[in-house]
Structures are given as C-alpha cells and as structure tokens.
Design an enzyme around this catalytic site. Structure first.
Site, PDB file in Angstrom:
ATOM      1  CE  LYS A 202      -0.010 -92.463  57.531  1.00  0.00           C
ATOM      2  NZ  LYS A 202      -0.751 -91.812  56.667  1.00  0.00           N
ATOM      3  CG  HIS A 221      -8.477 -89.636  53.160  1.00  0.00           C
ATOM      4  ND1 HIS A 221      -7.735 -88.625  54.548  1.00  0.00           N
ATOM      5  CD2 HIS A 221      -7.726 -90.693  55.041  1.00  0.00           C
ATOM      6  CE1 HIS A 221      -7.170 -88.698  55.716  1.00  0.00           C
ATOM      7  NE2 HIS A 221      -7.359 -89.993  56.352  1.00  0.00           N
ATOM      8  CG  ASP A 223      -9.130 -93.072  58.357  1.00  0.00           C
ATOM      9  OD1 ASP A 223      -8.870 -92.843  57.530  1.00  0.00           O
ATOM     10  OD2 ASP A 223      -9.316 -92.929  59.391  1.00  0.00           O
ATOM     11  CG  HIS A 277     -10.725 -87.782  58.583  1.00  0.00           C
ATOM     12  ND1 HIS A 277     -10.958 -88.679  58.242  1.00  0.00           N
ATOM     13  CD2 HIS A 277      -9.438 -88.208  58.374  1.00  0.00           C
ATOM     14  CE1 HIS A 277     -10.639 -90.015  57.640  1.00  0.00           C
ATOM     15  NE2 HIS A 277      -9.013 -89.704  58.357  1.00  0.00           N
TER      16      HIS A 277
END
Length: 335
Positions: A202, A221, A223, A277
């Site tokens: 990404k 959020h 991962d 994070h």
C-alpha cells in the site's frame, strides 16, 4: 470513476487555512489534544544483524509483547532499493489526476487493489486525510499488473526489487517470533500460510493539511494481517498507542517499522500484541509511507496455535477463516 474532487490531494491543493468539516475528528481523536506531550517513550529499535539469535529473539519478543511495534536496522535491504521504491511511488502520486484515475479501484470490487481514497466505513461520515494505492507484490500468481502504474517506467522494476529483498526479512521475522513462542522456527510461517503468504503493498499519500491538529491521515486501528513491514518518508506522522497515550514513532533513515498484526496476536494467544496505531498529517510537507501487509490466504483458518493451548492457557480467540475475519472487522461486526 470517482469525481476527482473527492480525492484528498485535490482538496488539499485548494485548501488555504481551513479543512472541510468531514475531516475534523472528534475531540477525543484530535492529535492536537491527544498526542503525548511529555518525555516520550520510544518504540524499541532492534539490530536485525545481531549474530546471537537468542538476543534477537529476546528483544523482538519483548517489543512484540509490550508495544506490538518495533523498528529494525541493519536488515540487509539495500538503501538504494528503498530509495527507488519511494521515488517511483512519489512520482506516481505527482502524475496528473486523470492518469492516476486509470488505476482507480473498480466500482463494486471485492478486492482493495487499486488507487483510491476511502477504505472502510468511516464512523459518522468522517474522512481520513489520505489517498492510497494498493497492489499485491507476492506471490507471482497473486499479482494483478493492471494496478501497477506504467508510469514512471521504472515502477515495476523498483517494486520487484524491493519484494525480492523483503523475503529475507519476512523469513527471519517469522522464525524469530516462532522461537519466541517456544515453537520450532518454521511453525509460525506455516500457520500464516507458508509460501502462499500474500505481500500486499500500500502506498499512503498524505498531502499537506492546513489544520494537522484537527485531522488524521489514518484513524486509529490495528492491522488485520499477520505482520506489517513499513517504510516511511522523513515526514513525522506515525503514532503508536501504549498505556493510554499516543506516542510519535521517530523516523530513522532506512529502518523498517514492524507492526504485529491481529493474526499474530491470535496465533500467539495474546502473548504478542497487535499494535493500535494511527497517522497524523503535516502542515507544510507531504507525508508518504509504504506498508507491506503480510496476509494469510483468504481461505486459511487461523486461531491460537494448538501447541500453545493447554488447561492453564485456554484459547482467548476464536478460530476463523481469514476472509471471514476481514469481513467482520471492516464491517464492524463483533469478532
């Protein structure tokens, strides 16, 4: 095709001293109010070239259990490979808007691959100050080159070179984390999909923002994947959450930032923590980052590793297919 004015890059180019209401976070999320202001605690730095494996295991286990995040230096990915990866990514985002739109994520696509802005359902219609490009870089049969920019011409070569060097880091990380759980060196790799583990690249593009105190690039959020390996540019922005506070993750040239993801937390039955994070934005400068998400195959079932489960250590997590886990998390359905 999306109206290009919805792209954050286009909004940023027209913003002067304010930002649209939908980018202003609630007070409990605003970085100006919630970033730790005292003596910051530092995310651990790990020398990946330590010749004593037991030292390496100890430092990675410690960082993964406490923070769920660490930075590795001396990782054997050439600085030049990282520089070229960053250069071609930056060049793509500087192309005319119409050219970028040719790589837009197709409407209704179930995959995340492609150029875009919005990722998941945002609570109360709030938006992140970021555009992105997603595409798989490994294994070869999973790659869809329609989402790899043709311009700049060296884009493909730079991404393939980086992917090639990434394998050694992935193998060593998984081996170290496996040994840290008391498993054999290969067992954790097998549990996340072995050679079918997908490397999903990404690129995050955070344009300058007139009110960085009010906005976030990517909201807080963890991962969903197994592990994330991230290269940032030199503009500060990544923050990690520990013991109730948000801390800046200091930029170290050529270091790789490692995030423990949800699947490793689940497999370790909670010994390793999936890091919470977020990313902040900058008033003057464009921030960019290149995370690679190591994703288990979609049909693979993941749960606490059977060898770690006992009467004294019952399973803390459900076992489910990776695709089902992702669906639940993106749609905010209880896991």
């Amino acid at each position: 095709m999306m109206d290009q004015m919805e792209r954050v890059q286009a909004i940023a180019s027209e913003s002067t001293d304010t930002i649209p209401q939908e980018f202003i976070r609630p007070e409990n999320e605003q970085p100006g109010l919630t970033t730790y202001g005292g003596q910051a605690r530092k995310v651990p730095i790990v020398d990946f070239s330590d010749p004593h494996e037991e030292n390496l295991v100890r430092s990675i286990v410690d960082a993964s259990s406490k923070w769920g995040m660490f930075q590795i230096v001396n990782h054997e990915i050439p600085g030049e490979a990282i520089r070229k990866l960053q250069e071609v990514g930056k060049e793509f985002f500087e192309l005319p808007q119409e050219e970028k739109e040719a790589y837009a994520k197709p409407v209704g696509s179930k995959s995340v691959e492609g150029y875009g802005t919005k990722l998941q359902k945002e609570v109360e219609g709030k938006k992140g100050w970021v555009d992105h490009l997603f595409h798989k870089i490994w294994p070869p049969h999973a790659i869809n080159y329609q989402f790899w920019p043709k311009n700049p011409p060296s884009y493909r070569e730079a991404n393939e070179e980086y992917a090639k060097h990434l394998h050694g880091v992935v193998e060593k990380l998984l081996r170290t984390l496996s040994l840290g759980l008391g498993l054999e060196g290969e067992e954790l790799k097998a549990a996340v999909g072995g050679n079918e583990l997908v490397y999903l690249m990404k690129i995050n593009y955070y344009p300058p923002c007139p009110r960085p105190d009010l906005a976030l690039g990517v909201v807080a959020h963890s991962d969903m994947c197994a592990i994330t390996i991230l290269v940032p540019n030199e503009v500060q922005g990544l923050q990690a959450f520990l013991d109730g506070s948000w801390y800046d993750v200091k930029y170290i040239p050529n270091a790789l930032i490692i995030h423990i993801g949800d699947q490793i937390e689940i497999l370790s039955n909670g010994k390793y923590k999936s890091v919470f994070h977020r990313s902040t934005v900058n008033k003057e400068n464009t921030r960019m980052s290149w995370p690679v998400f190591l994703e288990p195959p979609s049909e693979l079932e993941l749960g606490p590793h059977p060898k770690l489960i006992s009467e004294d250590n019952p399973p803390e997590y459900k076992t489910k297919k990776y695709s089902d886990y992702v669906y639940c998390k993106l749609n905010k359905i209880p896991l």
